[in-house]
Scaffold this active site. Structure first.
Site, short mmCIF file in Angstrom:
data_model
loop_
_atom_site.label_atom_id
_atom_site.label_comp_id
_atom_site.label_asym_id
_atom_site.label_seq_id
_atom_site.Cartn_x
_atom_site.Cartn_y
_atom_site.Cartn_z
N TYR A 198 -2.60 -1.05 10.00
CA TYR A 198 -2.56 -0.90 8.82
C TYR A 198 -1.25 -0.57 8.31
O TYR A 198 -0.45 -1.63 7.41
CB TYR A 198 -3.68 -0.14 8.28
CG TYR A 198 -4.04 -0.50 6.68
CD1 TYR A 198 -4.76 -1.62 6.02
CD2 TYR A 198 -3.50 0.22 5.73
CE1 TYR A 198 -4.84 -1.89 4.85
CE2 TYR A 198 -3.57 0.30 4.26
CZ TYR A 198 -4.32 -0.95 3.77
OH TYR A 198 -4.24 -1.07 2.40
N SER A 240 0.87 -1.19 0.17
CA SER A 240 0.11 0.16 0.10
C SER A 240 0.95 1.20 -0.03
O SER A 240 2.19 1.19 0.31
CB SER A 240 -1.08 0.16 1.39
OG SER A 240 -1.75 1.23 1.40
#
Length: 276
Positions: free
Chosen positions: A158, A145
């Site tokens: 995350y 990401s």
């Protein structure tokens, strides 16, 4: 560059039932690969496999929880028994998380790390030793990401999981590339998927979850753009792949120059969403 042919290739895509995984599975199939579509939701995997076959491609569907190492091992065993080799492994399954650290639970940490980081590790452990024995080169593409390249406030679990995927990918490529297996980390920015609406949201961010989902839908790039990056990475063996570059690369470069200078931007994402 001419479009690559994947005729005779076998691909496995986890999280293949929606979003980036679905787009990648469909694209790899259009280029000739036989695609094994794995997803936590069996019906979603079956829908994608059916769409591939309806378009003239070749696919199989599998129900899979990537946080279960025994299930990932069973998938690898079944695919190799059926196909004899795997040329492309796209470890893509993931779960979103956002929230104040004081509102985040231990279960949140375990679920996010278990899916996003350990799910990739389990895929590597199940498939790569078999790939090393198959006598042909292969690619492993791990979905990280933008949050694996730059920090974002109220996204600590995350970010931890996705920074881990980037580091894991770099270390494995250093180990495996001379042995015929190239490992890459795809680092998507804001993409029009359901990751916000289906993710874990706590604390202050829970109040803006709907707005954030709308922000991703309006401002996000298409999952097809990420799928194209995966295809190009398989052909050209890039290590870290920011996509779209217009979103991710400037922040990535700034973070490399000065992590301190990026901190105000790391605090700003919630503000941007609230005012979008």
């Amino acid at each position: 560059m001419s479009e690559p042919s994947l005729n005779g290739k076998v691909a496995v895509v986890t999280g293949g039932g929606s979003g980036i995984g679905r787009a990648t599975a469909m694209l790899l199939a259009r280029h000739g690969a036989r695609v094994h579509v794995a997803d936590l939701r069996a019906d979603a995997a079956e829908e994608v496999a059916g769409a591939i076959e309806a378009a003239g491609g070749s696919a199989a569907a599998h129900a899979l929880d990537v946080s279960d190492p025994d299930a990932v091992e069973a998938l690898a065993k079944a695919v190799f028994a059926a196909e004899g080799h795997v040329d492309i492994l796209h470890n893509n399954a993931g779960i979103g998380h956002g929230g104040n650290v004081e509102a985040t639970t231990i279960d949140d940490w375990q679920r996010v790390i278990g899916v996003n980081l350990l799910g990739v590790a389990y895929g590597v452990q199940a498939f790569v030793p078999r790939m090393l024995q198959q006598g042909r080169p292969a690619s492993v593409v791990n979905t990280a990401s933008m949050a694996g390249l730059v920090p974002m406030a109220k996204m600590a679990p995350y970010c931890a999981s996705k920074f881990g995927v980037v580091g894991l990918s770099e270390a494995l490529n250093a180990e495996l590339s001379k042995r015929g297996i190239h490992v890459s980390a795809i680092c998507p920015g804001i993409i029009d998927t359901q990751i916000v609406s289906t993710g874990i949201v706590r604390g202050d961010l829970a109040a803006v979850q709907g707005r954030a989902s709308s922000f991703y839908a309006k401002r996000g790039a298409s999952p097809d753009e990420v799928a194209q990056a995966v295809l190009k990475t398989v052909a050209r063996h890039k290590l870290i792949v920011p996509v779209p570059q217009r979103q991710v690369t400037p922040l990535y470069l700034l973070h490399r120059i000065s992590p301190r200078l990026l901190q105000p931007l790391a605090r700003s994402f919630e503000w941007i969403v609230k005012r979008a």
